[in-house]
Motif scaffolding. Structure first.
Motif: not given
Length: 341
Positions: A50-57, A104-114, A142-152
């Motif tokens: 969990l700690s050594s992979r990116t969110s996409d991974e 924390t583990a569950l938070a890492l399984l989400d995308r940050p916006s989720e 940021t604008n992009k992050e807020i749009m992603a949060i609204k979509e999620a």
């Protein structure tokens, strides 16, 4: 060759630091399956992956795990009829882990916006509203992050974030949060000195110069101007009335509105410093605000965590990792420290 902005440089540095060399989704899914099956749980393997992979991974690992190792379990969809579904990695973690380590583990399984969307929903559901969480998220993204949060939020809960915020907040706070949800802040690099002077005068007229505070001027300026433009406005304000904008906000407002305005000002001045302060306050004194620790470290991991660590060291003369070590314990501590490296 163009010079990268500090934010972009930190992003590339962070992405480089977090990206895992030779990522093998099949191997990771297999390791997690082995870590969670049979008697006992191999927490060290979970922490390492969990700690050594990116969110996409981690998203790829989740999908691979479900497709390859997900057990068939009964599920009750919206229509109320029992159906069969494949078990998610989240369900496995919920049954195998506990406490702040599990969170924390569950938070890492989400995308940050989720994860942000879930935090917002939790802050608003049931009786009472946790305004501090709503302010922290909407005033710092940021604008992009807020749009992603609204979509999620819409996707996860089949509800409009804006409608829920409107229903759960009121008055001036509701107005500033709704302004921020429009995600139309100028994010350019240009600074208009004349506009800064006009905005400073508007803020003075709206606050210090009259009984009561005209929140429309504050909302217009704080929710729409770029951070660079706002810094010029704060300088102009200081020159105009020889008082810092934060002092004026503290004198003119109170409660959650004051908290929202101060968060916007502090983020415009120094976002990494703002988060460094929030982390420090979450750990100083008796007890630890683990929710804040998790939220900031997880959501900033691929944004500006390296900069936050440097700012923390500079401001408090101690490393963020050391303070986390002294304030947390067990697998929760190990996972946070691994994310900080």
């Amino acid at each position: 060759m163009p010079i990268l902005s500090t934010h972009l440089f930190n992003y590339f540095l962070q992405a480089k630091a977090r990206s895992h060399q030779g990522f093998d989704v099949d191997q990771d899914a297999k390791m997690l399956n082995e870590a969670c099956k049979g008697m006992g749980t191999d927490e060290a393997a979970i922490i390492e992956i969990l700690s050594s992979r990116t969110s996409d991974e981690r998203q790829q690992i989740k999908q691979k795990y479900k497709a390859t190792y997900g057990k068939v379990i009964p599920s009750v969809p919206e229509n109320g009829h029992t159906a069969l579904a494949l078990e998610d990695l989240e369900e496995v973690f919920k049954s195998e882990l506990s406490g702040s380590f599990e969170k924390t583990a569950l938070a890492l399984l989400d995308r940050p916006s989720e994860y942000d969307a879930r935090q917002l929903q939790k802050a608003m559901k049931g009786l009472g509203t946790d305004e501090a969480v709503i302010i922290e998220v909407l005033c710092t993204r940021t604008n992009k992050e807020i749009m992603a949060i609204k979509e999620a939020y819409q996707r996860l809960f089949d509800r409009s974030l804006e409608s829920d915020v409107k229903a759960d907040t009121s008055g001036t706070l509701k107005k500033i949060l709704v302004s921020l949800l429009q995600a139309n802040r100028d994010e350019g690099d240009e600074v208009d000195r004349d506009l800064a002077g006009r905005d400073a005068k508007d803020l003075y007229d709206a606050g210090e110069d009259r009984w009561g505070t005209d929140e429309l001027a504050f909302n217009e300026v704080l929710a729409k101007r770029s951070h660079k433009q706002l810094r010029a406005t704060f300088q102009a304000y200081q020159i105009l009335i020889n008082k810092d904008i934060e002092e004026a906000i503290e004198a003119e407002t109170s409660g959650d509105v004051q908290k929202a305005y101060l968060t916007l000002v502090r983020c415009a001045r120094d976002q990494e410093g703002y988060f460094a302060d929030r982390l420090y306050k979450s750990m100083k004194g008796a007890g630890t605000d683990e929710e804040t620790l998790i939220h900031i470290i997880v959501t900033r991991a691929e944004v500006d965590l390296q900069g936050i660590k440097a700012k923390f060291q500079e401001k408090y003369q101690k490393s963020l990792s050391d303070m986390v070590c002294s304030d947390t314990s067990g697998d929760f501590q190990k996972l946070l420290v691994a994310l900080l490296h």
